[in-house]
Design an enzyme around this catalytic site. Structure first.
Site, PDB file in Angstrom:
ATOM      1  N   LYS A  10       1.325  51.953  97.783  1.00  0.00           N
ATOM      2  CA  LYS A  10       0.112  52.578  97.242  1.00  0.00           C
ATOM      3  C   LYS A  10       0.425  53.762  96.341  1.00  0.00           C
ATOM      4  O   LYS A  10      -0.367  54.111  95.479  1.00  0.00           O
ATOM      5  CB  LYS A  10      -0.819  53.023  98.381  1.00  0.00           C
ATOM      6  CG  LYS A  10      -1.533  51.874  99.062  1.00  0.00           C
ATOM      7  CD  LYS A  10      -2.748  52.359  99.825  1.00  0.00           C
ATOM      8  CE  LYS A  10      -3.453  51.218 100.521  1.00  0.00           C
ATOM      9  NZ  LYS A  10      -4.570  51.651 101.356  1.00  0.00           N
ATOM     10  N   LYS A  54      -0.403  39.147  97.705  1.00  0.00           N
ATOM     11  CA  LYS A  54      -1.540  39.014  98.621  1.00  0.00           C
ATOM     12  C   LYS A  54      -2.861  39.326  97.919  1.00  0.00           C
ATOM     13  O   LYS A  54      -2.896  40.096  96.948  1.00  0.00           O
ATOM     14  CB  LYS A  54      -1.348  39.903  99.855  1.00  0.00           C
ATOM     15  CG  LYS A  54      -1.520  41.372  99.605  1.00  0.00           C
ATOM     16  CD  LYS A  54      -1.636  42.155 100.907  1.00  0.00           C
ATOM     17  CE  LYS A  54      -1.980  43.597 100.545  1.00  0.00           C
ATOM     18  NZ  LYS A  54      -2.154  44.492 101.637  1.00  0.00           N
ATOM     19  N   LYS A  82      -7.996  44.173  97.582  1.00  0.00           N
ATOM     20  CA  LYS A  82      -9.187  44.905  97.147  1.00  0.00           C
ATOM     21  C   LYS A  82      -8.961  45.689  95.875  1.00  0.00           C
ATOM     22  O   LYS A  82      -9.870  45.972  95.130  1.00  0.00           O
ATOM     23  CB  LYS A  82      -9.522  45.972  98.201  1.00  0.00           C
ATOM     24  CG  LYS A  82     -10.214  45.468  99.392  1.00  0.00           C
ATOM     25  CD  LYS A  82     -10.418  46.627 100.353  1.00  0.00           C
ATOM     26  CE  LYS A  82     -11.297  46.182 101.487  1.00  0.00           C
ATOM     27  NZ  LYS A  82     -11.483  47.225 102.486  1.00  0.00           N
TER      28      LYS A  82
HETATM   29  P1  AMP Z   1      -8.337  46.990 104.431  1.00  0.00           P
HETATM   30  O1  AMP Z   1      -9.235  46.424 103.427  1.00  0.00           O
HETATM   31  O2  AMP Z   1      -7.019  47.394 103.867  1.00  0.00           O
HETATM   32  O3  AMP Z   1      -8.982  48.035 105.285  1.00  0.00           O
HETATM   33  O4  AMP Z   1      -8.009  45.772 105.410  1.00  0.00           O
HETATM   34  C1  AMP Z   1      -8.886  45.316 106.394  1.00  0.00           C
HETATM   35  C2  AMP Z   1      -8.236  44.223 107.197  1.00  0.00           C
HETATM   36  O5  AMP Z   1      -8.049  43.070 106.378  1.00  0.00           O
HETATM   37  C3  AMP Z   1      -6.846  44.592 107.735  1.00  0.00           C
HETATM   38  O6  AMP Z   1      -6.714  44.083 109.052  1.00  0.00           O
HETATM   39  C4  AMP Z   1      -5.905  43.891 106.781  1.00  0.00           C
HETATM   40  O7  AMP Z   1      -4.680  43.570 107.395  1.00  0.00           O
HETATM   41  C5  AMP Z   1      -6.694  42.642 106.434  1.00  0.00           C
HETATM   42  N1  AMP Z   1      -6.319  42.103 105.119  1.00  0.00           N
HETATM   43  C6  AMP Z   1      -6.399  42.713 103.918  1.00  0.00           C
HETATM   44  N2  AMP Z   1      -5.959  41.923 102.911  1.00  0.00           N
HETATM   45  C7  AMP Z   1      -5.591  40.755 103.504  1.00  0.00           C
HETATM   46  C8  AMP Z   1      -5.045  39.512 103.014  1.00  0.00           C
HETATM   47  N3  AMP Z   1      -4.817  39.310 101.712  1.00  0.00           N
HETATM   48  N4  AMP Z   1      -4.789  38.528 103.905  1.00  0.00           N
HETATM   49  C9  AMP Z   1      -5.024  38.711 105.229  1.00  0.00           C
HETATM   50  N5  AMP Z   1      -5.533  39.849 105.760  1.00  0.00           N
HETATM   51  C10 AMP Z   1      -5.813  40.860 104.913  1.00  0.00           C
HETATM   52  N1  TRP Z   2      -5.023  50.789 107.889  1.00  0.00           N
HETATM   53  C1  TRP Z   2      -5.903  49.684 108.049  1.00  0.00           C
HETATM   54  C2  TRP Z   2      -5.989  48.908 106.715  1.00  0.00           C
HETATM   55  O1  TRP Z   2      -5.724  49.428 105.676  1.00  0.00           O
HETATM   56  C3  TRP Z   2      -7.292  50.105 108.450  1.00  0.00           C
HETATM   57  C4  TRP Z   2      -7.299  50.793 109.771  1.00  0.00           C
HETATM   58  C5  TRP Z   2      -7.481  52.121 109.991  1.00  0.00           C
HETATM   59  C6  TRP Z   2      -7.159  50.170 111.046  1.00  0.00           C
HETATM   60  N2  TRP Z   2      -7.467  52.382 111.339  1.00  0.00           N
HETATM   61  C7  TRP Z   2      -7.280  51.221 112.014  1.00  0.00           C
HETATM   62  C8  TRP Z   2      -6.937  48.860 111.469  1.00  0.00           C
HETATM   63  C9  TRP Z   2      -7.148  50.972 113.378  1.00  0.00           C
HETATM   64  C10 TRP Z   2      -6.810  48.620 112.840  1.00  0.00           C
HETATM   65  C11 TRP Z   2      -6.922  49.664 113.779  1.00  0.00           C
HETATM   66  O2  TRP Z   2      -6.337  47.767 106.737  1.00  0.00           O
END
Ligand code: AMP
Ligand code: TRP
Length: 327
Positions: A111, A192, A195
């Protein structure tokens, strides 16, 4: 009942990777676990955000949680910033975590890549995540593959704390899908689905119009062999689409391979688009209903009240064990 906790950041577009990698699992778990799902708005602040947009995205994610089928009667949904114990425990755990451990976190490096400056918050982000999980004596954490390293760190911090100060934390187990833990980008199947992708052709957003979803699937990058076969190494594009199809229709990949033998990519993609549109339309209908009927604020308010009680118990114990003078 065992307790499950997970979080999603209220940023960007909630996409099929979020849904299939993590959020769909939340729905399956809510019947068998005491479930707590958090909107991690404090994590969103690790990179600069427009305040109004963050507020809107937070409400949007709450609606998504309800739209995918989380039932507020069974499941607790709340925002991280409404329970101040998250920030408080994060500080205490920063005094247990090691700089060397944080330096090894790959997400922080990814990031921060190409940026002139990186906030201190992005660096300590995994400790806040550990606090989220440990605050609730969580046993199971459903996440996508990219969070595995953060879960390992959480376990290390909890164990170190328990050894040094006395038992305060349950050691959590990650729950990662066997298939779908890493949904790949449609336009670049070796990366992958994300977002923060630059091109909208990378992902399928959960609020996208059927016409657009259809177009994105028909245009998804595949190889030129025209044979529907699961082989992530040599055929990452079609394997990713097979994974999506399998999870969205709850059909084993092998069955799909058989069904599309000799039919080629065109027929396969056409059916896949239909399956995805069907499922996403259900989610969209429920989203619009919650949006129209209201009530999401009450769900969040009640959720925060409920989890605060658990969080306070943990905080009392942690402060005592660490020697913070209590009068
Ligand atoms: P985030 O949007 O980073 O907060 O991710 C939310 C959840 O979605 C987390 O458990 C990530 O591991 C999962 N996630 C995000 N992108 C992917 C992806 N491309 N494939 C599978 N899981 C994902
Ligand atoms: N770091 C996780 C992500 O980017 C989001 C997250 C924050 C999370 N706190 C958590 C996931 C606690 C599981 C449990 O996807």
């Amino acid at each position: 009942m065992k307790r499950v906790f997970s979080g999603v950041q209220p940023t960007g577009t909630i996409h099929l990777g979020n849904y299939l990698g993590a959020m769909k699992r939340f729905v399956d778990l809510q019947d068998d676990y005491e479930s707590i799902f958090c909107i991690v708005d404090l994590h969103a602040l690790t990179v600069p955000r427009d305040p109004e947009e963050l507020r809107n995205k937070t409400r949007e994610l709450a609606l998504f949680y309800l739209a995918i089928g989380l039932d507020p009667e069974k499941t607790t949904i709340f925002t991280q910033s409404s329970v101040s114990a998250h920030s408080e425990l994060a500080w205490l755990l920063q005094c247990v975590a090691h700089v060397g451990e944080l330096n090894r976190m790959t997400q922080y490096k990814e990031k921060g890549q190409g940026k002139d400056t990186v906030t201190a918050g992005l660096y300590t982000y995994p400790v806040l995540m550990a606090a989220d999980i440990l605050l609730y004596q969580t046993e199971v954490v459903p996440v996508g593959e990219d969070q595995k390293q953060h879960l390992e760190l959480t376990r290390d911090i909890a164990q170190r704390f328990n050894n040094r100060y006395g038992e305060a934390f349950t050691i959590p187990e990650p729950l990662i899908n066997e298939i779908g833990a890493r949904i790949m980008a449609l336009d670049e199947p070796t990366k992958k689905m994300s977002k923060s992708a630059e091109s909208p052709n990378n992902y399928i957003g959960l609020l996208e119009e059927p016409k657009i979803i259809n177009k994105k699937i028909m245009r998804a990058v595949t190889d030129s062999e025209n044979e529907v076969r699961f082989d992530p190494e040599n055929k990452p594009g079609i394997s990713n689409l097979l994974t999506i199809y399998s999870l969205m229709s709850e059909t084993p990949v092998s069955e799909l391979e058989q069904k599309y033998q000799g039919l080629g990519y065109g027929a396969f993609k056409k059916d896949l688009a239909e399956v995805v549109v069907d499922r996403i339309s259900e989610i969209q209908d429920r989203y619009r209903r919650w949006e129209k009927d209201g009530g999401v604020e009450d769900v969040l308010r009640q959720g925060a009240e409920k989890v605060s009680v658990i969080a306070e118990e943990t905080m009392e114990r942690v402060k005592d064990l660490m020697g913070l003078y209590r009068v």
